[in-house]
Structure formats: C-alpha cells, structure tokens
Design a protein around this motif. Structure first.
Motif, PDB file in Angstrom:
ATOM      1  N   MET A  16       3.932 -21.604  35.960  1.00  7.56           N
ATOM      2  CA  MET A  16       4.590 -22.498  35.001  1.00  7.56           C
ATOM      3  C   MET A  16       3.544 -23.194  34.135  1.00  7.56           C
ATOM      4  O   MET A  16       3.674 -23.304  32.931  1.00  7.56           O
ATOM      5  CB  MET A  16       5.386 -23.548  35.799  1.00  7.56           C
ATOM      6  N   GLU A  17       2.511 -23.641  34.851  1.00  8.96           N
ATOM      7  CA  GLU A  17       1.414 -24.347  34.179  1.00  8.96           C
ATOM      8  C   GLU A  17       0.801 -23.455  33.090  1.00  8.96           C
ATOM      9  O   GLU A  17       0.559 -23.904  31.975  1.00  8.96           O
ATOM     10  CB  GLU A  17       0.360 -24.716  35.229  1.00  8.96           C
ATOM     11  N   THR A  18       0.626 -22.154  33.439  1.00  8.63           N
ATOM     12  CA  THR A  18       0.046 -21.219  32.487  1.00  8.63           C
ATOM     13  C   THR A  18       0.931 -21.095  31.245  1.00  8.63           C
ATOM     14  O   THR A  18       0.432 -21.078  30.124  1.00  8.63           O
ATOM     15  CB  THR A  18      -0.107 -19.829  33.146  1.00  8.63           C
ATOM     16  N   PHE A  19       2.248 -21.010  31.451  1.00  2.60           N
ATOM     17  CA  PHE A  19       3.163 -20.898  30.308  1.00  2.60           C
ATOM     18  C   PHE A  19       3.025 -22.085  29.369  1.00  2.60           C
ATOM     19  O   PHE A  19       3.058 -21.947  28.150  1.00  2.60           O
ATOM     20  CB  PHE A  19       4.610 -20.792  30.797  1.00  2.60           C
ATOM     21  N   ARG A  20       2.874 -23.282  29.984  1.00  7.02           N
ATOM     22  CA  ARG A  20       2.742 -24.487  29.164  1.00  7.02           C
ATOM     23  C   ARG A  20       1.478 -24.405  28.303  1.00  7.02           C
ATOM     24  O   ARG A  20       1.487 -24.714  27.115  1.00  7.02           O
ATOM     25  CB  ARG A  20       2.686 -25.727  30.067  1.00  7.02           C
ATOM     26  N   LYS A  21       0.420 -23.892  28.916  1.00  3.63           N
ATOM     27  CA  LYS A  21      -0.851 -23.784  28.181  1.00  3.63           C
ATOM     28  C   LYS A  21      -0.714 -22.762  27.050  1.00  3.63           C
ATOM     29  O   LYS A  21      -1.174 -22.984  25.938  1.00  3.63           O
ATOM     30  CB  LYS A  21      -1.965 -23.336  29.138  1.00  3.63           C
ATOM     31  N   LEU A  33     -10.367 -24.392  22.366  1.00  2.00           N
ATOM     32  CA  LEU A  33      -9.405 -23.391  22.823  1.00  2.00           C
ATOM     33  C   LEU A  33      -9.547 -23.166  24.325  1.00  2.00           C
ATOM     34  O   LEU A  33      -8.554 -23.125  25.056  1.00  2.00           O
ATOM     35  CB  LEU A  33      -9.641 -22.078  22.066  1.00  2.00           C
ATOM     36  N   MET A  34     -10.778 -23.045  24.789  1.00  2.00           N
ATOM     37  CA  MET A  34     -11.004 -22.809  26.215  1.00  2.00           C
ATOM     38  C   MET A  34     -10.576 -24.016  27.040  1.00  2.00           C
ATOM     39  O   MET A  34     -10.098 -23.878  28.161  1.00  2.00           O
ATOM     40  CB  MET A  34     -12.477 -22.473  26.485  1.00  2.00           C
ATOM     41  N   GLU A  35     -10.741 -25.204  26.466  1.00  2.00           N
ATOM     42  CA  GLU A  35     -10.274 -26.408  27.159  1.00  2.00           C
ATOM     43  C   GLU A  35      -8.765 -26.361  27.337  1.00  2.00           C
ATOM     44  O   GLU A  35      -8.239 -26.613  28.421  1.00  2.00           O
ATOM     45  CB  GLU A  35     -10.625 -27.661  26.347  1.00  2.00           C
ATOM     46  N   LEU A  36      -8.070 -26.001  26.227  1.00  2.00           N
ATOM     47  CA  LEU A  36      -6.608 -25.899  26.288  1.00  2.00           C
ATOM     48  C   LEU A  36      -6.174 -24.878  27.333  1.00  2.00           C
ATOM     49  O   LEU A  36      -5.161 -25.046  28.002  1.00  2.00           O
ATOM     50  CB  LEU A  36      -6.048 -25.484  24.921  1.00  2.00           C
ATOM     51  N   ALA A  37      -6.969 -23.801  27.444  1.00  2.00           N
ATOM     52  CA  ALA A  37      -6.611 -22.741  28.387  1.00  2.00           C
ATOM     53  C   ALA A  37      -7.175 -23.011  29.770  1.00  2.00           C
ATOM     54  O   ALA A  37      -7.084 -22.150  30.650  1.00  2.00           O
ATOM     55  CB  ALA A  37      -7.125 -21.402  27.864  1.00  2.00           C
ATOM     56  N   ASP A  38      -7.747 -24.166  29.944  1.00  2.00           N
ATOM     57  CA  ASP A  38      -8.296 -24.551  31.238  1.00  2.00           C
ATOM     58  C   ASP A  38      -9.375 -23.568  31.690  1.00  2.00           C
ATOM     59  O   ASP A  38      -9.466 -23.212  32.874  1.00  2.00           O
ATOM     60  CB  ASP A  38      -7.162 -24.582  32.283  1.00  2.00           C
ATOM     61  N   GLY A  39     -10.147 -23.093  30.723  1.00  2.00           N
ATOM     62  CA  GLY A  39     -11.259 -22.218  31.063  1.00  2.00           C
ATOM     63  C   GLY A  39     -10.866 -20.787  31.387  1.00  2.00           C
ATOM     64  O   GLY A  39     -11.713 -19.995  31.769  1.00  2.00           O
ATOM     65  N   ASN A  40      -9.587 -20.470  31.228  1.00  2.00           N
ATOM     66  CA  ASN A  40      -9.160 -19.107  31.542  1.00  2.00           C
ATOM     67  C   ASN A  40      -9.043 -18.290  30.251  1.00  2.00           C
ATOM     68  O   ASN A  40      -8.194 -18.557  29.404  1.00  2.00           O
ATOM     69  CB  ASN A  40      -7.801 -19.165  32.252  1.00  2.00           C
ATOM     70  N   ILE A  41      -9.904 -17.272  30.114  1.00  2.00           N
ATOM     71  CA  ILE A  41      -9.944 -16.509  28.866  1.00  2.00           C
ATOM     72  C   ILE A  41      -8.657 -15.715  28.650  1.00  2.00           C
ATOM     73  O   ILE A  41      -8.179 -15.557  27.522  1.00  2.00           O
ATOM     74  CB  ILE A  41     -11.196 -15.582  28.829  1.00  2.00           C
ATOM     75  N   VAL A  42      -8.049 -15.252  29.739  1.00  2.00           N
ATOM     76  CA  VAL A  42      -6.818 -14.474  29.599  1.00  2.00           C
ATOM     77  C   VAL A  42      -5.704 -15.360  29.026  1.00  2.00           C
ATOM     78  O   VAL A  42      -4.975 -14.958  28.111  1.00  2.00           O
ATOM     79  CB  VAL A  42      -6.388 -13.871  30.952  1.00  2.00           C
ATOM     80  N   THR A  43      -5.587 -16.575  29.549  1.00  2.00           N
ATOM     81  CA  THR A  43      -4.589 -17.500  29.014  1.00  2.00           C
ATOM     82  C   THR A  43      -4.851 -17.772  27.533  1.00  2.00           C
ATOM     83  O   THR A  43      -3.918 -17.767  26.713  1.00  2.00           O
ATOM     84  CB  THR A  43      -4.635 -18.841  29.773  1.00  2.00           C
ATOM     85  N   ALA A  44      -6.121 -17.987  27.209  1.00  2.00           N
ATOM     86  CA  ALA A  44      -6.462 -18.270  25.816  1.00  2.00           C
ATOM     87  C   ALA A  44      -6.039 -17.114  24.917  1.00  2.00           C
ATOM     88  O   ALA A  44      -5.411 -17.323  23.867  1.00  2.00           O
ATOM     89  CB  ALA A  44      -7.963 -18.522  25.689  1.00  2.00           C
ATOM     90  N   LEU A  45      -6.348 -15.890  25.355  1.00  2.00           N
ATOM     91  CA  LEU A  45      -6.002 -14.720  24.536  1.00  2.00           C
ATOM     92  C   LEU A  45      -4.488 -14.537  24.444  1.00  2.00           C
ATOM     93  O   LEU A  45      -3.958 -14.264  23.369  1.00  2.00           O
ATOM     94  CB  LEU A  45      -6.646 -13.459  25.114  1.00  2.00           C
ATOM     95  N   LEU A  46      -3.811 -14.715  25.571  1.00  2.00           N
ATOM     96  CA  LEU A  46      -2.352 -14.553  25.555  1.00  2.00           C
ATOM     97  C   LEU A  46      -1.725 -15.548  24.585  1.00  2.00           C
ATOM     98  O   LEU A  46      -0.833 -15.210  23.810  1.00  2.00           O
ATOM     99  CB  LEU A  46      -1.773 -14.748  26.952  1.00  2.00           C
ATOM    100  N   GLY A  47      -2.229 -16.785  24.631  1.00  2.00           N
ATOM    101  CA  GLY A  47      -1.682 -17.804  23.736  1.00  2.00           C
ATOM    102  C   GLY A  47      -1.882 -17.435  22.283  1.00  2.00           C
ATOM    103  O   GLY A  47      -0.976 -17.552  21.452  1.00  2.00           O
TER     104      GLY A  47
END
Lengths: 389, 426
Positions: free
Chosen positions: A1-6, A222-236
């Motif tokens: 859920m947290e990932t979706f929010r990011k 961007l990486m801060e928003l994605a909590d350091g997760n590159i996959v989340t950043a790219l997906l977003g």
C-alpha cells in the motif's frame, strides 16, 4: 500500500513537470499528430496514377499513335512525347519520367509483314515504385497489342472469337494480394511508419524524462519520494507515460482501421494489445539506454541512432531474410519488429492470440533488460556523479 | 577619393578580422563539445557505413513459395518447375489444399502460394484460357513484386510456346508460327539499376540526407548549449550594435561548412567507392553539387536551430522528421503524385533538391546541366536562408538588448524604491 502511495506521489510530480515544460507536449502530441497527418495524407492516393512515361514514336503511323493513346488511357500511365531518343534519355536521367518506350521506324509496315518489329524499353530503376509500375504497364500494353495482331490474323482465317481467345491467351495468371487486396501503398507504409515514429518518440521521451532528473538535479528528490527504491521511482515516472502513449497509440489504431478503413482481418482489440506491448517494450529499452549511459545528451544520441535503425531492421520494406545473419539477429532487438510480426498475424490472418503469443513473449522479455542496470542508475540518481552536459 | 578607399579598406579588414575571430571561437567550442563530436563521428562517419553494410544485398531472390496443384497434370508440373528455376521464386513444397498452404504462410514459412485449379490442363488442351492463381504475402510489397515477376515470366514464356504449338496444329510452318505468335518483340533496359536493387535505390537517396540531418543536429546542440549557459548564440559583441550580423553568420557558418565539406565528400564519394556502389557521375559535377548543398544546409540549419532553446531539444523536437524528409525527396512515392501541400512543404528543405540531384548525378550519371532545376532551387534556398539567418541573428540580439534594458529599468526601480525607503527612514 505504502508503495502505491509513493508511486502516486511521483506520478503527480511528473504531471507538474509536464504542465511546466511545453517541450513534452510538442515532442509527443504534436510530433505524433504531424507524422500521422503526413503519412496518412501524403500517401492517401494509395496507388500512384499518371506516372509519366516517355514515348519516342519513330514510326508515327496510325497504329503506333493508337498504341500511344491507349497507353495514355491506362490509369497508371501518362505519356509524354519526345522527338528523339537522346532527348528522352536525358529526361529519364533527370528522373522526370520513369521509363521510355521507343517505337521503331517502320513499325507498322514490319508488323503487317510479320517481320517482328522490336519495342525498346528503358526504365529508371532508381525510382523504384514509379519505375516498376511503369514497366508493368508497358509490358501489359505490348502483350495486348501482340494479342490484337494475332486476333486479326485468326479472324481472317475464320476462327470464332472463343477459340481465338484461347489461342491468344492460353495461360493466364490471376493475382491475389493477401492482406492488401487493392495494393494500397498508403496503408502499407502508414501502418508501420507511424508506429515506428511512436517507438522513436517513446524511447526519446523516456530517456529525456529520466535524464533531466540527472541534469537538473531532481533525481535526489525523486529518490527521496521513492524512499530510495529505484523500482518505485521508475514505476511512478513511467506510469503516466505508459497510459499516455498507449491511449495515443490506441487512437492511432482506431484511426487506421475504423476511420480510414485500412485492411484488417483481425480484431482491433488485439491491435490495442500490440501497441501497449510496443509502448512498454520501448520504455524498457529507454530505461536500459539511460542506465547504461547516465548522461542525458549521450543517451539521447544513442536513443536516436537506435530508433532510426529500427525502421530499417523491422523488415516491412526490405524483408529481413535479405539481410546478413548478424543483422537478422539484430532485428530481434527492436520492439517494432515484434510489433510488426503481431500486426501481420492479426491483419492478414486474423490469428488472434494463438498466432502471435511468441512475439508477445519477446516483447515482455524486453522488460527484464533494464534489471542489470538498475543499481547503476540508482547510484547515478543518488550521487549525481556524471557529467551534466 | 583616397580617403574613401582607405575607409573601405579598413572596413573590409575589420570585417575579416571579426569574422575570423568568430570563426576561431566557434571552432573551439565545436571541437570541445563532446555531444557535437559524437554526432559528427557516429552519425557522420559510421552511419553511412552501417547503412551500406545492412543493405549489402538489395534484391529479394528465391522467395519461398508453396504449390497447391489440383490438376495433377504434366502442364502444371512443368510450370511449377519453370517457376522454381526463376531467380525470384523457390518452390519449397506442395500442399494438399489452400488451407494448408495459408497456414504455412501464416507461420511465415512461405511468402507465396501458386494454385492450379483442377481444370487447368483440360482448359489448356481445349484451346481455352487456363488460369492459375498466385497469392502473394503483402506484408512486404517486395514479396509481391518477386512473386509476380517470376510468375509472369513463366506465364509469358508458356504463352509463346503454346501459341507456336497451336499455330503449328493449324498448319503453319514453324517459322510462320513463331512470327505470328510473337508479332512484336521487346527489349528491356534498366540502365541505372539493372537488377532493381533496393539498396541502390534507397542508399542513393539517403546519403545526402545524413549530411543535412547531422549538420542540423550538430548546430542545434551547439546553439542549445550556448543558450543554456546563458550565452547568446549569435555572440555579437557590443561594438557591432546590430550591424555586424554578417560577420557572425559567415564566421560561424564557415566552421560548419568546412567540417561538413569533409564529411560530405566522404559520404558522397568515398563511401560509395568503398562499397562498389555505382558512381556514374564525374567527381567535379558531384563536387559542385556538394558545395552548393553544404552551403545551403549551413544557412538552413542556422535558421531552424535558432528555435532551439535547450541542448537536447533537437532530438525530442526534430528527430521524427528524418523519415519524413526521406519521403519528401520523392525517391519512393513519385513526385508527380505528391499532394500539392506536401510538394510545397518539401521546398523548405535542402534535401528535397540535394538528394534528387545526387541520385541523378551519382547514380544515373547526369551532368550539371541535367540537374539545373535542382541547382537553381539550391541557390535560391541558399539566398533565402542566408537572409533569414541574418534576420534571426539580428532578432536574437535585439531581444537580448531589449531584455537587458528591461533588467536595467527593473534594477533602477528597485534602487529607487530602496533610496526612497532610506529617505523615509531618515
């Protein structure tokens, strides 16, 4: 859920960037609109008509004049008269006419005396389409004329018309074009050129979008928003583009097969899948390129060179089997090639999923390509240690 | 009188000194710009090689064709054998019915089908027209072309021999029969592209387009860079005060002109030579064309690159134009069939005339007289674009100066406010 929010947060951030920079709109919607208008109107006629054919009539008899006027009356050809062969040859060299037919002196007399007068054709094969069409037209007319002469001879001998027909034309070829019955050059080229441009724009735009983060230093945020997760950043970041390009691609498919009625045996919904796969596979290629070379302008140069090659290595003009082995293998590295193979299955054979699933798997394999560069891209995004220019 | 001459002399030497100064500055910035160098080296030097290697075979020979023979006759078998013997067609097997054949085509194992109906030989022996069908895979028009050429060749050949056979049956002698069967002979020549090679046709059109696109991209990157660095791309210094635009245009232009003369001669003369591509024109005719074309491209690129604000923008904004420009050269879809709007649109680009003149000179062996309309068009374009290039420089400077004034006014107002504020405080 947290990932979706990011992802949602990053997606909103991307929308703001779009609203601020006109380049995104111009580079996507306007560029695609321009290309779509170009390829659909430029080739709207489908088959060229009135291709100029040069005639050098050295005989100038009633029969030769009749031949020329009949050639002129064909839908394809338009005759232009020349007095001498050298005049005509010069114009042929300039590409103003695609072919020349020389009717020899004494043609009529020789024809009557059965002395086999010889027509001479010259074709300018540097103008592929015009040249080969004119050649076809000339050949047809010569054979018709031959037939007419034979008919006269046979009639004089008292044969009935049905027998005459069987003798003049003992064998005939009946040509069927599977997938494009009217030989519409417009639909043939537009249906592949426009997706080719789509592939190019997706690749360049994604590289640009991911690269500007590095260039203007937004990547840390961007990486801060994605909590350091590159996959989340790219997906977003890619979420928005995927929807955007798929919708545009879908509209293009609707334009082709519903509004312009280009030949299509299969189902439109499958073409939507095809264009969706093209979009995501091209996005994966773009991520791979920016990951390999995390410098915006370099990766854009690489992306340009790659996507221009895509047109040549797809095989819709010159079939792939003509190329050397290494280039045949290289063609697999272009999402457009797989798009084309799915499209062929769908529009020519209405094969549905059963016919093209291997190509769909290939397209999905593209998604795994960027995995190897993710750590590198992540490092570049956090450290911003590459040249910015 | 003497004074006037020395005055003019001084002005000319000033002009030259400034121009050379600008030339040096631009050359330095181009050579130090990695982005521009990547384009020059990869696109300018490697792309023409790559295209030639990819398209090293230009003809589609031996396309895979399957036969569905419902007539099972000697005639149909003979025709099949004859088709297999043509350069264009290779018969890879026989299918029981059309469904099976179509399935092979769908699986991309065959690109054409030949079908003989059950009455094929009966029709033939009864002096009725016997029809056989070919089905071409239209996923590439070249399959169609090869199949049609192969089948037509065999058909015409059989028409002749059958006619002679029939006429002999009617009591004509062999000689007589063959004369009646073929009252007209024809001889075909395709002097510039004898095998209808796709490579010769495509590469002739593409080579000079690479020159134009490389130059435009290179110049756009350099303009974008200067703009990003908050510099003015026209680099007009204060003392010119708007009158020095020609110095900038010629000084900057000369850099690209020299670089691209080298690249163009490589692309249009050396590359075709390496690959044994037809080179029917004389070098000097080609050279004149290249000089005019490169000059035109310099001014063309200068005008259009002035719209580029960011270093990378050219890729995003103009890359998709390359295939469009290729079509606009008229190499494929004939110019006579262009819709009027696109015909006039094509007049905006040097490639429209340059590529066409190159095809005619290099590959068809025309001389400069023959490409006169293209040469005229290039000259007119050069004049037009050079004037526009000067205008764009002038506008750029005007805007910058105006912007400077606004900034000054702003600063003055701010100062005034501060001073007033101080007054009130006092």
């Amino acid at each position: 859920m947290e990932t979706f929010r990011k992802i949602k947060l990053i997606y909103r951030r991307e929308l703001v960037v779009w609203a601020k920079r006109p380049m995104y709109i111009i580079g996507t919607i306007l560029a695609l609109a321009f290309c779509t208008i170009f390829y659909t109107t430029f080739l709207a006629e489908g088959v060229p008509s009135d291709v100029p054919i040069g005639v050098v009539d050295l005989d100038n008899s009633s029969v030769s004049r009749n031949f020329v006027s009949q050639l002129d009356a064909t839908q394809l050809g338009k005759t232009i008269r020349f007095n001498t062969f050298s005049d005509a040859r010069e114009i042929l060299q300039r590409g103003k006419i695609t072919s020349i037919i020389v009717i020899p002196e004494g043609f009529y007399a020789d024809l009557q005396g059965f002395r086999q007068p010889t027509f001479t054709f010259y074709i300018n094969g540097l103008y592929f389409l015009g040249g080969s069409l004119a050649y076809k037209d000339l050949l047809l007319m010569v054979n018709l004329t031959s037939g007419a002469v034979q008919r006269q001879v046979l009639r004089a001998k008292g044969y009935d018309d049905a027998t005459i027909m069987g003798i003049i034309k003992p064998v005939e070829v009946d040509v069927h074009q599977i997938g494009n019955p009217t030989m519409n050059y417009g639909s043939y080229l537009a249906t592949m050129m426009i997706p080719g441009v789509l592939q190019m724009i997706v690749i360049l735009m994604i590289i640009y979008s991911l690269g500007t983060e590095l260039k203007y230093g937004g990547s840390r945020k961007l990486m801060e928003l994605a909590d350091g997760n590159i996959v989340t950043a790219l997906l977003g970041k890619l979420f928005f583009y995927t929807i955007f390009f798929t919708v545009i691609g879908g509209l293009i498919e609707i334009l082709f097969f519903r509004w312009l009625h280009y030949p299509m045996d299969g189902r439109l919904i499958n073409m939507f899948w095809d264009v969706f796969l093209l979009v995501i596979a091209s996005e994966a290629v773009a991520v791979l390129i920016i990951g390999l070379v995390p410098v915006l302008r370099f990766s854009l140069s690489v992306g340009s060179l790659y996507s221009v090659l895509g047109f040549s290595l797809t095989g819709f003009t010159l079939p792939i089997e003509v190329l050397d082995g290494p280039f045949q293998a290289m063609s697999y590295m272009f999402p457009l090639r797989h798009y084309y193979l799915i499209y062929v299955q769908e529009y020519m054979f209405n094969s549905g999923f059963a016919g093209w699933w291997p190509e769909a798997v290939y397209m999905l394999l593209f998604l795994f390509a960027p995995i190897v560069i993710l750590p590198r891209l992540k490092r570049a995004y956090i450290l911003q240690d590459y040249s910015k220019n | 009188m003497k004074k006037i001459f020395t005055g003019i002399g001084a002005k000319i030497s000033d002009w030259l000194r400034d121009t050379i100064g600008i030339f040096n500055a631009e050359l330095k910035s181009v050579l130090h710009d990695e982005g521009v160098m990547v384009i020059l080296i990869i696109a300018g030097f490697c792309y023409p090689l790559l295209y030639n290697i990819i398209y090293s075979h230009g003809t589609l020979d031996d396309i895979r064709v399957v036969v569905v023979d419902d007539s099972h006759s000697t005639e149909s078998r003979r025709l099949t054998r004859e088709m297999d013997a043509t350069r264009e067609i290779e018969i890879i097997g026989e299918c029981m019915n059309m469904e099976e054949a179509k399935l092979l085509m769908q699986k991309r194992k065959a690109n054409g089908i030949v079908y003989f109906p059950s009455d094929f030989n009966i029709q033939l022996n009864n002096y009725r027209t016997a029809t056989f069908s070919v089905y071409a895979d239209m996923s590439s028009f070249l399959y169609f072309k090869s199949l049609l050429m192969g089948a037509n060749f065999v058909m015409l050949h059989n028409v002749r021999s059958l006619q002679i056979e029939h006429y002999s049956e009617f009591g004509m002698t062999g000689k007589e029969a063959s004369l009646v069967a073929q009252p007209i002979l024809y001889q075909e020549n395709n002097p510039f592209n004898p095998t209808f090679s796709y490579s010769i046709f495509l590469i002739s059109a593409i080579l000079l387009l690479i020159v134009q696109q490389c130059m435009f991209i290179a110049m756009s990157i350099s303009v974008g860079t200067k703009r990003e660095q908050n510099k003015n791309f026209s680099s007009l210094s204060e003392e010119f005060s708007g009158k020095g635009v020609t110095r900038v245009v010629f000084g900057r232009g000369a850099v690209y002109w020299l670089i691209f003369m080298v690249i163009s001669i490589y692309i249009s003369y050396i590359v075709p030579h390496i690959f044994g591509f037809p080179q029917r024109g004389t070098f000097w005719n080609l050279y004149v064309l290249i000089i005019l074309f490169v000059t035109d491209c310099v001014f063309f690129s200068m005008v259009w690159s002035s719209f580029i604000m960011k270093r990378e923008a050219v890729f995003i904004l103009f890359m998709f134009m390359s295939p469009v420009l290729l079509f606009l050269t008229g190499f494929s879809w004939p110019v006579t069939a262009f819709p009027p709007f696109w015909k006039y649109f094509s007049y905006l680009f040097p490639s429209t005339f340059g590529c066409k003149a190159f095809i005619d000179i290099n590959t068809a062996g025309a001389d400069l007289m023959a490409v006169q309309p293209q040469i005229h068009a290039l000259v007119i374009q050069t004049i037009g674009y050079s004037i526009l290039a000067c205008c764009s420089m002038y506008i750029e400077n005007f805007v910058l100066k105006y912007k400077g004034n606004i900034d000054k006014v702003k600063k003055n107002i701010e100062n005034m406010v501060i001073i007033r504020g101080q007054d009130i405080d006092d």
